[in-house]
Design a protein around this motif. Structure first.
Motif, PDB file in Angstrom:
ATOM      1  N   SER A 120      -7.889 -18.932   7.422  1.00  0.00           N
ATOM      2  CA  SER A 120      -8.581 -17.652   7.266  1.00  0.00           C
ATOM      3  C   SER A 120      -9.818 -17.520   8.159  1.00  0.00           C
ATOM      4  O   SER A 120     -10.330 -16.413   8.355  1.00  0.00           O
ATOM      5  CB  SER A 120      -8.994 -17.456   5.793  1.00  0.00           C
ATOM      6  OG  SER A 120      -9.801 -18.541   5.358  1.00  0.00           O
ATOM      7  N   ASP A 121     -10.294 -18.629   8.699  1.00  0.00           N
ATOM      8  CA  ASP A 121     -11.477 -18.601   9.560  1.00  0.00           C
ATOM      9  C   ASP A 121     -11.137 -18.297  11.016  1.00  0.00           C
ATOM     10  O   ASP A 121     -12.030 -18.305  11.868  1.00  0.00           O
ATOM     11  CB  ASP A 121     -12.221 -19.941   9.489  1.00  0.00           C
ATOM     12  CG  ASP A 121     -12.810 -20.202   8.112  1.00  0.00           C
ATOM     13  OD1 ASP A 121     -13.094 -19.214   7.410  1.00  0.00           O
ATOM     14  OD2 ASP A 121     -12.965 -21.386   7.751  1.00  0.00           O
ATOM     15  N   ASN A 130       0.841 -14.970   6.023  1.00  0.00           N
ATOM     16  CA  ASN A 130       0.336 -15.546   4.781  1.00  0.00           C
ATOM     17  C   ASN A 130      -0.400 -16.855   5.044  1.00  0.00           C
ATOM     18  O   ASN A 130      -1.426 -17.144   4.409  1.00  0.00           O
ATOM     19  CB  ASN A 130       1.503 -15.779   3.819  1.00  0.00           C
ATOM     20  CG  ASN A 130       1.036 -16.289   2.466  1.00  0.00           C
ATOM     21  OD1 ASN A 130       0.308 -15.622   1.752  1.00  0.00           O
ATOM     22  ND2 ASN A 130       1.453 -17.495   2.121  1.00  0.00           N
ATOM     23  N   ASP A 147      -9.046 -15.832  13.970  1.00  0.00           N
ATOM     24  CA  ASP A 147      -8.300 -14.641  14.354  1.00  0.00           C
ATOM     25  C   ASP A 147      -6.939 -15.115  14.879  1.00  0.00           C
ATOM     26  O   ASP A 147      -6.760 -16.287  15.205  1.00  0.00           O
ATOM     27  CB  ASP A 147      -9.064 -13.876  15.431  1.00  0.00           C
ATOM     28  CG  ASP A 147      -8.482 -12.484  15.669  1.00  0.00           C
ATOM     29  OD1 ASP A 147      -7.604 -12.058  14.886  1.00  0.00           O
ATOM     30  OD2 ASP A 147      -8.902 -11.840  16.647  1.00  0.00           O
ATOM     31  N   PHE A 186      -2.104 -17.604   7.754  1.00  0.00           N
ATOM     32  CA  PHE A 186      -3.418 -17.285   8.300  1.00  0.00           C
ATOM     33  C   PHE A 186      -4.354 -16.744   7.218  1.00  0.00           C
ATOM     34  O   PHE A 186      -5.572 -16.919   7.303  1.00  0.00           O
ATOM     35  CB  PHE A 186      -3.293 -16.278   9.443  1.00  0.00           C
ATOM     36  CG  PHE A 186      -2.949 -16.911  10.753  1.00  0.00           C
ATOM     37  CD1 PHE A 186      -3.898 -17.627  11.460  1.00  0.00           C
ATOM     38  CD2 PHE A 186      -1.670 -16.814  11.276  1.00  0.00           C
ATOM     39  CE1 PHE A 186      -3.589 -18.226  12.678  1.00  0.00           C
ATOM     40  CE2 PHE A 186      -1.345 -17.401  12.488  1.00  0.00           C
ATOM     41  CZ  PHE A 186      -2.309 -18.110  13.186  1.00  0.00           C
ATOM     42  N   LYS A 187      -3.814 -16.105   6.200  1.00  0.00           N
ATOM     43  CA  LYS A 187      -4.642 -15.618   5.092  1.00  0.00           C
ATOM     44  C   LYS A 187      -5.196 -16.764   4.262  1.00  0.00           C
ATOM     45  O   LYS A 187      -6.348 -16.739   3.827  1.00  0.00           O
ATOM     46  CB  LYS A 187      -3.806 -14.716   4.184  1.00  0.00           C
ATOM     47  CG  LYS A 187      -3.586 -13.309   4.680  1.00  0.00           C
ATOM     48  CD  LYS A 187      -2.795 -12.542   3.626  1.00  0.00           C
ATOM     49  CE  LYS A 187      -2.541 -11.111   4.051  1.00  0.00           C
ATOM     50  NZ  LYS A 187      -1.755 -10.371   3.022  1.00  0.00           N
ATOM     51  N   THR A 188      -4.360 -17.779   4.039  1.00  0.00           N
ATOM     52  CA  THR A 188      -4.721 -18.836   3.097  1.00  0.00           C
ATOM     53  C   THR A 188      -5.291 -20.076   3.773  1.00  0.00           C
ATOM     54  O   THR A 188      -6.391 -20.528   3.443  1.00  0.00           O
ATOM     55  CB  THR A 188      -3.484 -19.231   2.268  1.00  0.00           C
ATOM     56  OG1 THR A 188      -2.411 -19.595   3.165  1.00  0.00           O
ATOM     57  CG2 THR A 188      -3.022 -18.059   1.399  1.00  0.00           C
TER      58      THR A 188
END
Length: 323
Positions: A33-34, A26, A36, A28-30
Protein backbone atom coordinates in the motif's frame (compact mmCIF):
# COMPACT_ATOMS: atom_id res chain seq x y z
CA UNK A 1 6.32 7.44 -3.38
CA UNK A 2 8.07 4.73 -5.34
CA UNK A 3 6.27 3.22 -8.30
CA UNK A 4 6.20 -0.48 -9.19
CA UNK A 5 5.36 -1.61 -12.70
CA UNK A 6 3.91 -5.03 -13.43
CA UNK A 7 4.43 -6.25 -17.00
CA UNK A 8 2.26 -9.12 -18.24
CA UNK A 9 2.68 -10.48 -21.78
CA UNK A 10 -0.53 -12.06 -23.08
CA UNK A 11 -1.62 -14.32 -25.90
CA UNK A 12 -5.09 -15.90 -25.75
CA UNK A 13 -5.53 -15.35 -22.00
CA UNK A 14 -9.15 -14.13 -21.93
CA UNK A 15 -10.00 -16.18 -18.82
CA UNK A 16 -6.93 -15.16 -16.86
CA UNK A 17 -6.35 -11.42 -17.28
CA UNK A 18 -9.31 -10.24 -15.20
CA UNK A 19 -8.76 -12.46 -12.13
CA UNK A 20 -5.04 -11.72 -12.32
CA UNK A 21 -5.71 -7.97 -12.35
CA UNK A 22 -8.01 -8.32 -9.36
CA UNK A 23 -5.38 -10.23 -7.39
CA UNK A 24 -2.66 -7.73 -8.24
CA UNK A 25 -4.79 -4.70 -7.36
CA UNK A 26 -5.78 -6.33 -4.07
CA UNK A 27 -2.12 -7.12 -3.37
CA UNK A 28 -1.19 -3.45 -3.81
CA UNK A 29 -4.02 -2.47 -1.45
CA UNK A 30 -2.94 -4.83 1.31
CA UNK A 31 0.73 -5.81 1.03
CA UNK A 32 2.21 -2.92 -0.98
CA UNK A 33 0.00 0.00 0.00
CA UNK A 34 3.00 2.33 0.35
CA UNK A 35 3.76 2.09 -3.37
CA UNK A 36 2.20 3.54 -6.48
CA UNK A 37 1.77 1.06 -9.31
CA UNK A 38 0.92 0.40 -12.92
CA UNK A 39 -0.11 -2.87 -14.56
CA UNK A 40 0.87 -3.14 -18.22
CA UNK A 41 -0.49 -5.82 -20.52
CA UNK A 42 1.36 -6.28 -23.80
CA UNK A 43 -0.80 -8.42 -26.06
CA UNK A 44 0.80 -10.40 -28.88
CA UNK A 45 -2.20 -10.28 -31.24
CA UNK A 46 -4.52 -12.62 -29.32
CA UNK A 47 -7.09 -14.52 -31.33
CA UNK A 48 -9.73 -14.71 -28.58
CA UNK A 49 -11.40 -12.04 -26.41
CA UNK A 50 -8.27 -11.13 -24.47
CA UNK A 51 -8.10 -7.62 -25.92
CA UNK A 52 -11.75 -6.90 -25.16
CA UNK A 53 -11.25 -7.93 -21.54
CA UNK A 54 -8.12 -5.77 -21.28
CA UNK A 55 -9.99 -2.78 -22.76
CA UNK A 56 -12.64 -3.10 -20.06
CA UNK A 57 -9.98 -3.32 -17.37
CA UNK A 58 -8.30 -0.17 -18.71
CA UNK A 59 -11.62 1.68 -18.68
CA UNK A 60 -12.26 0.73 -15.05
CA UNK A 61 -8.76 1.46 -13.75
CA UNK A 62 -6.47 4.07 -15.26
CA UNK A 63 -3.46 2.41 -13.64
CA UNK A 64 -3.99 -0.59 -15.89
CA UNK A 65 -2.40 0.03 -19.29
CA UNK A 66 -2.18 -1.93 -22.52
CA UNK A 67 -0.04 -2.25 -25.61
CA UNK A 68 -1.59 -4.12 -28.53
CA UNK A 69 0.95 -5.45 -31.03
CA UNK A 70 0.11 -5.32 -34.73
CA UNK A 71 0.94 -9.03 -35.05
CA UNK A 72 2.48 -11.83 -33.03
CA UNK A 73 6.16 -10.94 -32.70
CA UNK A 74 7.12 -13.99 -30.67
CA UNK A 75 7.54 -14.95 -27.05
CA UNK A 76 10.83 -13.08 -26.56
CA UNK A 77 10.49 -9.80 -28.45
CA UNK A 78 7.16 -8.75 -26.96
CA UNK A 79 8.13 -8.94 -23.24
CA UNK A 80 11.53 -7.39 -23.95
CA UNK A 81 9.88 -4.46 -25.71
CA UNK A 82 7.32 -4.12 -22.91
CA UNK A 83 10.06 -3.86 -20.30
CA UNK A 84 11.32 -0.74 -22.05
CA UNK A 85 7.91 0.95 -21.84
CA UNK A 86 7.51 0.93 -18.05
CA UNK A 87 7.51 4.13 -16.02
CA UNK A 88 8.08 2.66 -12.57
CA UNK A 89 11.20 2.53 -10.42
CA UNK A 90 11.23 -1.21 -10.99
CA UNK A 91 9.24 -3.74 -12.97
CA UNK A 92 8.01 -7.24 -12.23
CA UNK A 93 7.71 -9.48 -15.28
CA UNK A 94 5.23 -12.31 -14.88
CA UNK A 95 3.03 -14.64 -16.91
CA UNK A 96 -0.72 -14.17 -17.25
CA UNK A 97 -1.62 -17.81 -16.56
CA UNK A 98 -1.00 -17.80 -12.76
CA UNK A 99 1.97 -20.13 -13.04
CA UNK A 100 4.01 -17.29 -11.55
CA UNK A 101 2.59 -16.80 -8.00
CA UNK A 102 1.33 -13.30 -7.26
CA UNK A 103 2.40 -13.67 -3.62
CA UNK A 104 6.02 -13.66 -4.77
CA UNK A 105 5.83 -9.98 -5.78
CA UNK A 106 6.04 -8.55 -2.22
CA UNK A 107 9.06 -10.80 -1.58
CA UNK A 108 10.72 -9.45 -4.73
CA UNK A 109 10.04 -5.88 -3.61
CA UNK A 110 11.44 -6.57 -0.15
CA UNK A 111 14.73 -7.81 -1.61
CA UNK A 112 14.77 -4.87 -4.03
CA UNK A 113 14.52 -2.51 -1.07
CA UNK A 114 17.44 -4.40 0.48
CA UNK A 115 19.58 -3.25 -2.43
CA UNK A 116 19.30 -5.92 -5.10
CA UNK A 117 18.79 -4.56 -8.62
CA UNK A 118 17.58 -7.92 -9.94
CA UNK A 119 15.45 -10.37 -7.98
CA UNK A 120 14.37 -13.48 -9.88
CA UNK A 121 12.26 -16.53 -9.20
CA UNK A 122 13.74 -19.97 -9.76
CA UNK A 123 11.52 -23.00 -10.21
CA UNK A 124 12.63 -25.71 -7.80
CA UNK A 125 9.38 -27.63 -8.19
CA UNK A 126 6.66 -27.56 -10.77
CA UNK A 127 3.12 -28.85 -11.11
CA UNK A 128 3.53 -28.96 -14.88
CA UNK A 129 4.05 -32.17 -16.86
CA UNK A 130 6.83 -34.12 -15.14
CA UNK A 131 8.28 -35.30 -18.46
CA UNK A 132 8.56 -31.70 -19.69
CA UNK A 133 10.14 -30.66 -16.41
CA UNK A 134 12.71 -33.45 -16.78
CA UNK A 135 13.62 -32.40 -20.33
CA UNK A 136 13.87 -28.77 -19.24
CA UNK A 137 16.27 -29.83 -16.48
CA UNK A 138 18.41 -31.70 -19.01
CA UNK A 139 18.42 -28.65 -21.28
CA UNK A 140 19.45 -26.27 -18.50
CA UNK A 141 22.22 -28.63 -17.38
CA UNK A 142 23.52 -28.86 -20.96
CA UNK A 143 23.50 -25.08 -21.45
CA UNK A 144 25.05 -24.52 -18.05
CA UNK A 145 27.88 -26.93 -18.87
CA UNK A 146 28.75 -25.54 -22.29
CA UNK A 147 27.96 -21.84 -21.89
CA UNK A 148 30.65 -19.33 -20.98
CA UNK A 149 27.95 -17.44 -19.04
CA UNK A 150 26.64 -18.79 -15.75
CA UNK A 151 23.00 -19.49 -16.59
CA UNK A 152 20.21 -19.47 -13.97
CA UNK A 153 18.68 -22.93 -13.96
CA UNK A 154 14.88 -23.10 -14.38
CA UNK A 155 14.61 -19.34 -14.76
CA UNK A 156 11.73 -18.26 -17.02
CA UNK A 157 12.12 -14.49 -16.76
CA UNK A 158 9.80 -14.16 -13.77
CA UNK A 159 11.34 -11.57 -11.49
CA UNK A 160 11.88 -7.93 -10.55
CA UNK A 161 14.22 -5.63 -12.47
CA UNK A 162 15.36 -2.20 -11.36
CA UNK A 163 14.93 0.65 -13.84
CA UNK A 164 18.72 0.96 -14.07
CA UNK A 165 18.86 -2.54 -15.55
CA UNK A 166 15.99 -1.69 -17.90
CA UNK A 167 18.21 1.10 -19.21
CA UNK A 168 20.88 -1.53 -19.90
CA UNK A 169 18.33 -3.48 -21.94
CA UNK A 170 17.37 -0.34 -23.87
CA UNK A 171 21.00 0.47 -24.69
CA UNK A 172 21.65 -3.07 -25.85
CA UNK A 173 19.46 -2.71 -28.98
CA UNK A 174 19.33 -6.46 -29.55
CA UNK A 175 16.74 -7.39 -32.25
CA UNK A 176 16.70 -11.03 -31.12
CA UNK A 177 16.84 -10.74 -27.33
CA UNK A 178 17.01 -13.72 -24.98
CA UNK A 179 16.23 -12.12 -21.62
CA UNK A 180 17.19 -15.13 -19.51
CA UNK A 181 20.69 -15.12 -20.96
CA UNK A 182 21.03 -11.34 -20.84
CA UNK A 183 20.14 -11.29 -17.14
CA UNK A 184 22.82 -13.88 -16.44
CA UNK A 185 25.41 -12.17 -18.67
CA UNK A 186 24.88 -8.46 -18.08
CA UNK A 187 22.80 -8.26 -14.93
CA UNK A 188 23.79 -6.80 -11.60
CA UNK A 189 24.23 -8.91 -8.50
CA UNK A 190 21.09 -11.04 -8.30
CA UNK A 191 18.92 -12.46 -5.57
CA UNK A 192 17.39 -15.79 -6.52
CA UNK A 193 14.22 -16.85 -4.70
CA UNK A 194 13.01 -20.45 -5.17
CA UNK A 195 9.33 -21.17 -5.76
CA UNK A 196 7.00 -23.91 -6.91
CA UNK A 197 5.49 -23.30 -10.32
CA UNK A 198 1.73 -23.66 -10.29
CA UNK A 199 -0.54 -25.19 -12.89
CA UNK A 200 -2.09 -22.95 -15.52
CA UNK A 201 -5.41 -21.73 -14.11
CA UNK A 202 -7.33 -21.56 -17.39
CA UNK A 203 -6.78 -21.90 -21.13
CA UNK A 204 -4.09 -23.78 -23.00
CA UNK A 205 -0.44 -22.92 -23.35
CA UNK A 206 0.66 -21.60 -26.73
CA UNK A 207 4.06 -23.26 -26.36
CA UNK A 208 4.49 -26.15 -28.76
CA UNK A 209 7.47 -28.27 -29.77
CA UNK A 210 8.54 -25.77 -32.43
CA UNK A 211 8.48 -22.81 -30.01
CA UNK A 212 10.40 -24.77 -27.38
CA UNK A 213 12.98 -25.75 -30.00
CA UNK A 214 13.22 -22.12 -31.14
CA UNK A 215 13.86 -21.00 -27.56
CA UNK A 216 16.47 -23.70 -27.05
CA UNK A 217 18.30 -22.80 -30.27
CA UNK A 218 18.26 -19.07 -29.48
CA UNK A 219 19.91 -19.78 -26.15
CA UNK A 220 22.29 -22.33 -27.65
CA UNK A 221 23.51 -20.11 -30.48
CA UNK A 222 23.69 -16.96 -28.34
CA UNK A 223 25.58 -18.31 -25.35
CA UNK A 224 27.57 -21.37 -26.44
CA UNK A 225 30.40 -22.04 -28.91
CA UNK A 226 30.25 -25.79 -28.52
CA UNK A 227 28.18 -26.32 -31.69
CA UNK A 228 30.77 -24.94 -34.07
CA UNK A 229 33.69 -26.44 -32.16
CA UNK A 230 31.98 -29.81 -31.97
CA UNK A 231 31.68 -29.81 -35.77
CA UNK A 232 35.45 -29.35 -36.00
CA UNK A 233 36.18 -32.04 -33.42
CA UNK A 234 33.81 -34.58 -34.96
CA UNK A 235 35.19 -33.84 -38.43
CA UNK A 236 38.77 -34.44 -37.25
CA UNK A 237 37.80 -37.63 -35.40
CA UNK A 238 35.89 -38.99 -38.41
CA UNK A 239 38.82 -38.11 -40.67
CA UNK A 240 41.30 -39.92 -38.43
CA UNK A 241 39.05 -43.00 -38.17
CA UNK A 242 38.54 -43.05 -41.94
CA UNK A 243 42.29 -42.83 -42.52
CA UNK A 244 42.99 -45.69 -40.08
CA UNK A 245 40.28 -47.88 -41.65
CA UNK A 246 41.67 -47.15 -45.12
CA UNK A 247 45.18 -48.19 -44.02
CA UNK A 248 43.82 -51.39 -42.42
CA UNK A 249 41.89 -52.28 -45.57
CA UNK A 250 44.96 -51.60 -47.71
CA UNK A 251 47.14 -53.86 -45.56
CA UNK A 252 44.52 -56.63 -45.53
CA UNK A 253 44.16 -56.42 -49.30
CA UNK A 254 47.91 -56.62 -49.85
CA UNK A 255 48.37 -59.53 -47.42
CA UNK A 256 45.27 -61.47 -48.48
CA UNK A 257 44.99 -60.34 -52.08
CA UNK A 258 42.95 -63.26 -53.39
CA UNK A 259 40.89 -63.99 -50.26
CA UNK A 260 39.95 -60.48 -48.98
CA UNK A 261 36.96 -59.02 -50.81
CA UNK A 262 35.91 -55.67 -49.34
CA UNK A 263 32.98 -55.02 -51.67
CA UNK A 264 30.88 -51.86 -51.66
CA UNK A 265 29.46 -52.19 -48.12
CA UNK A 266 32.27 -50.33 -46.28
CA UNK A 267 32.20 -47.53 -48.83
CA UNK A 268 28.41 -47.10 -48.56
CA UNK A 269 28.42 -47.25 -44.77
CA UNK A 270 31.19 -44.67 -44.61
CA UNK A 271 29.36 -42.39 -47.04
CA UNK A 272 26.12 -42.57 -45.07
CA UNK A 273 27.84 -41.90 -41.74
CA UNK A 274 29.87 -38.96 -43.02
CA UNK A 275 26.87 -37.59 -44.93
CA UNK A 276 24.70 -37.72 -41.80
CA UNK A 277 27.36 -35.98 -39.73
CA UNK A 278 27.73 -33.27 -42.39
CA UNK A 279 23.98 -32.65 -42.58
CA UNK A 280 23.68 -32.40 -38.78
CA UNK A 281 26.41 -29.80 -38.52
CA UNK A 282 25.32 -27.89 -41.61
CA UNK A 283 21.95 -27.52 -39.87
CA UNK A 284 23.64 -26.44 -36.64
CA UNK A 285 25.79 -23.89 -38.45
CA UNK A 286 22.60 -22.70 -40.15
CA UNK A 287 21.13 -21.92 -36.73
CA UNK A 288 24.10 -19.66 -35.96
CA UNK A 289 23.74 -17.99 -39.35
CA UNK A 290 20.01 -17.40 -38.77
CA UNK A 291 20.81 -15.77 -35.44
CA UNK A 292 23.46 -13.57 -37.08
CA UNK A 293 21.12 -12.69 -39.94
CA UNK A 294 18.37 -11.53 -37.58
CA UNK A 295 20.83 -9.25 -35.80
CA UNK A 296 22.23 -7.85 -39.05
CA UNK A 297 18.74 -6.95 -40.35
CA UNK A 298 18.11 -5.09 -37.06
CA UNK A 299 14.34 -5.03 -37.43
CA UNK A 300 12.20 -3.48 -34.67
CA UNK A 301 11.25 -5.70 -31.75
CA UNK A 302 7.52 -5.11 -32.28
CA UNK A 303 5.17 -2.80 -34.14
CA UNK A 304 2.45 -1.31 -31.97
CA UNK A 305 -1.13 -1.15 -33.16
CA UNK A 306 -2.61 0.68 -30.17
CA UNK A 307 -1.88 1.92 -26.65
CA UNK A 308 -4.32 2.38 -23.81
CA UNK A 309 -3.95 4.60 -20.71
CA UNK A 310 -0.38 5.66 -21.46
CA UNK A 311 -1.43 9.27 -21.87
CA UNK A 312 -0.97 11.57 -18.89
CA UNK A 313 -4.05 11.71 -16.68
CA UNK A 314 -4.82 14.39 -14.12
CA UNK A 315 -5.35 13.85 -10.41
CA UNK A 316 -9.12 14.32 -10.63
CA UNK A 317 -9.43 11.43 -13.07
CA UNK A 318 -7.20 9.31 -10.87
CA UNK A 319 -9.38 9.94 -7.82
CA UNK A 320 -12.53 8.82 -9.64
CA UNK A 321 -11.37 5.21 -9.43
CA UNK A 322 -11.00 2.98 -6.42
CA UNK A 323 -7.72 1.18 -6.11
Amino acid sequence: MKKISILIPTFNEEKNVKPLSEELVNMFKTDLSDYDYEIIYIDNCSEDLTRSVIRNLCEDNCRIKAIFNAKNFGQFNSPYYGLQQITGDCVVLMCADFQDPVEMVPRFVEEWENGYKIVVGQKTKSKENKVMYFFRSCYYNLIKKFSNVEQIEHFTGFGLYDKSFIQVLSDLKDPTPFLRGIVAELGYKQKVIPYEQQKRRAGKTSNNLYKLYDAAMLSFTSYTKIGLRLATFVGVICGVISFIVAIIYLILKIVYWDRFVAGMAPILIGMFILGSVQLIFIGLIGEYILSMNARIMNRPLVIEEERLNFETFDIEKENQHEF
